[in-house]
Design a protein around this motif. Structure first.
Motif, short mmCIF file in Angstrom:
data_model
loop_
_atom_site.label_atom_id
_atom_site.label_comp_id
_atom_site.label_asym_id
_atom_site.label_seq_id
_atom_site.Cartn_x
_atom_site.Cartn_y
_atom_site.Cartn_z
N VAL A 1 0.82 -1.24 -0.01
CA VAL A 1 -0.13 0.01 -0.13
C VAL A 1 0.87 1.25 -0.13
N HIS A 2 1.95 1.30 1.00
CA HIS A 2 2.61 2.77 1.10
C HIS A 2 3.50 2.86 0.04
N ILE A 3 4.20 1.71 -0.45
CA ILE A 3 5.14 2.20 -1.47
C ILE A 3 4.30 2.52 -2.81
N ALA A 4 3.17 1.58 -3.22
CA ALA A 4 2.73 1.86 -4.51
C ALA A 4 1.82 3.39 -4.46
N VAL A 5 1.48 3.39 -3.38
CA VAL A 5 0.62 4.95 -3.26
C VAL A 5 1.86 5.82 -3.53
N ARG A 6 2.97 5.86 -2.93
CA ARG A 6 4.02 6.74 -2.93
C ARG A 6 4.50 7.15 -4.32
N ALA A 7 4.81 5.80 -5.10
CA ALA A 7 5.33 5.53 -6.20
C ALA A 7 4.46 6.29 -7.21
N ASN A 8 4.33 7.59 -7.34
CA ASN A 8 3.17 8.03 -7.80
C ASN A 8 3.55 9.68 -8.19
N ALA A 9 3.13 10.13 -9.56
CA ALA A 9 3.44 11.34 -9.78
C ALA A 9 2.56 12.67 -8.67
N GLN A 10 1.65 12.27 -8.36
CA GLN A 10 0.52 13.01 -7.46
C GLN A 10 1.38 13.72 -6.56
N TRP A 11 2.43 13.27 -5.82
CA TRP A 11 2.95 13.85 -4.59
C TRP A 11 4.34 14.65 -4.94
N GLY A 12 4.75 14.67 -6.37
CA GLY A 12 5.96 15.31 -6.53
C GLY A 12 7.17 14.34 -6.48
N PRO A 13 8.27 15.02 -7.27
CA PRO A 13 9.62 14.20 -7.12
C PRO A 13 10.05 13.70 -5.92
N LYS A 14 10.11 14.68 -4.85
CA LYS A 14 10.56 14.55 -3.59
C LYS A 14 9.99 13.17 -2.95
N VAL A 15 8.86 12.82 -3.52
CA VAL A 15 8.23 11.59 -2.89
C VAL A 15 8.41 10.29 -3.72
N PHE A 16 8.05 10.59 -5.26
CA PHE A 16 7.90 9.41 -5.88
C PHE A 16 9.56 8.97 -6.25
N GLU A 17 10.41 10.08 -6.43
CA GLU A 17 11.79 9.53 -7.09
C GLU A 17 12.47 8.91 -5.90
N PRO A 18 12.66 9.25 -4.60
CA PRO A 18 13.13 8.30 -3.54
C PRO A 18 12.56 6.99 -3.44
N THR A 19 11.32 7.00 -3.48
CA THR A 19 10.63 5.80 -3.30
C THR A 19 10.72 4.91 -4.45
N ILE A 20 10.84 5.25 -5.60
CA ILE A 20 10.86 4.44 -6.56
C ILE A 20 12.56 3.83 -6.85
N THR A 21 13.37 4.79 -6.63
CA THR A 21 14.81 4.38 -6.57
C THR A 21 15.24 3.66 -5.67
N LYS A 22 14.85 3.69 -4.30
CA LYS A 22 14.93 2.90 -3.22
C LYS A 22 14.16 1.71 -2.96
N GLN A 23 13.05 1.87 -3.31
CA GLN A 23 11.91 0.68 -2.71
C GLN A 23 11.37 -0.03 -3.89
N VAL A 24 11.65 0.19 -5.12
CA VAL A 24 11.02 -0.52 -6.32
C VAL A 24 12.16 -1.19 -7.02
N ILE A 25 12.06 -2.41 -7.40
CA ILE A 25 13.02 -3.08 -8.15
C ILE A 25 12.54 -3.75 -9.11
N GLY A 26 13.39 -4.54 -9.86
CA GLY A 26 13.15 -5.21 -11.22
C GLY A 26 13.43 -4.50 -12.55
N PRO A 27 13.17 -5.25 -13.51
CA PRO A 27 13.71 -4.75 -14.89
C PRO A 27 12.85 -3.38 -15.24
N ASP A 28 11.73 -3.35 -15.01
CA ASP A 28 10.99 -2.15 -15.18
C ASP A 28 10.87 -0.91 -14.37
#
Length: 220
Positions: A84-111
């Motif tokens: 819930v928390h990672i998917a919600v934050r990995a979203n454009a709505q909150w701006g790059p201060k949220v989605f960029e570190p979330t995706i960079t640090k907490q999202v993995i995989g080829p995509d």
């Protein structure tokens, strides 16, 4: 514009996508549990930019500084809360201060890199005259429930149901497949196919057949 095709906020494409089958979970012989039981008795629900999210002192998130969320228990509830928390934050709505570190640090995989690029592109398209880095505003969404696809201490898969306003004041719902792996002492979300949440989402008529969050995601 469909409210739920881009997970948890207004999406760029109202056309429902087809949920792609899981490919990352271990086989039953490796200890997968099809539908582990989770209790919401000790879960509290708090506002996150007008989206109500679940929190547990025992299962996470243990760190919520800077609008981010990390530190989830290696339990079924911990995996659900991480999804819930990672998917919600990995979203454009909150701006790059949220989605960029979330995706960079907490999202993995080829995509993962494609998800970051797509999210940044969507943010650039929508932020208009707002200051660079500003959030895009509130998201009109409720998380209604979930359904397990499987869980083990090393990986998990579940569908999250989100609901929001669609055209003609109709409520639209989507089930978004979220897959996770345990690594570096925390849960990580596997990036959705093609780097967009629409690649893991399907429109559904109702949340029937899913485990409902307390009071539709707004419980105490």
């Amino acid at each position: 514009m469909g409210a739920c095709t881009d997970f948890a906020v207004h999406g760029p494409d109202p056309t429902p996508a087809v949920v792609r089958p899981s490919t990352s979970l271990p086989s039953p012989a490796l200890g997968i549990v099809p539908a582990p039981q989770v209790s919401f008795a000790a879960v509290s629900w708090r506002d996150y930019h007008e989206v109500t999210l679940p929190y547990s002192a025992a299962d996470g998130p243990r760190s919520t500084g800077g609008d981010l969320a990390s530190g989830f228990a290696r339990t079924p509830l911990g995996a659900l809360l991480a999804a819930v928390h990672i998917a919600v934050r990995a979203n454009a709505q909150w701006g790059p201060k949220v989605f960029e570190p979330t995706i960079t640090k907490q999202v993995i995989g080829p995509d993962a890199s494609s998800l970051l690029a797509a999210t940044q592109g969507l943010y650039d398209k929508r932020h208009g005259h707002l200051p660079d880095g500003a959030a895009l505003g509130r998201a009109y969404v409720v998380l209604e429930g979930f359904r397990w696809q499987g869980y083990s201490p090393d990986s998990a898969s579940l569908d999250l149901v989100s609901a929001g306003p669609g055209d003609s004041d109709m409520t639209v719902r989507a089930a978004t497949r979220i897959e996770l792996q345990w690594g570096d002492s925390d849960w990580r979300v596997i990036a959705p196919p093609g780097g967009t949440w629409g690649g893991s989402a399907a429109s559904i008529p109702s949340a029937d057949g899913y485990v409902r969050f307390p009071n539709g995601g707004g419980g105490s």
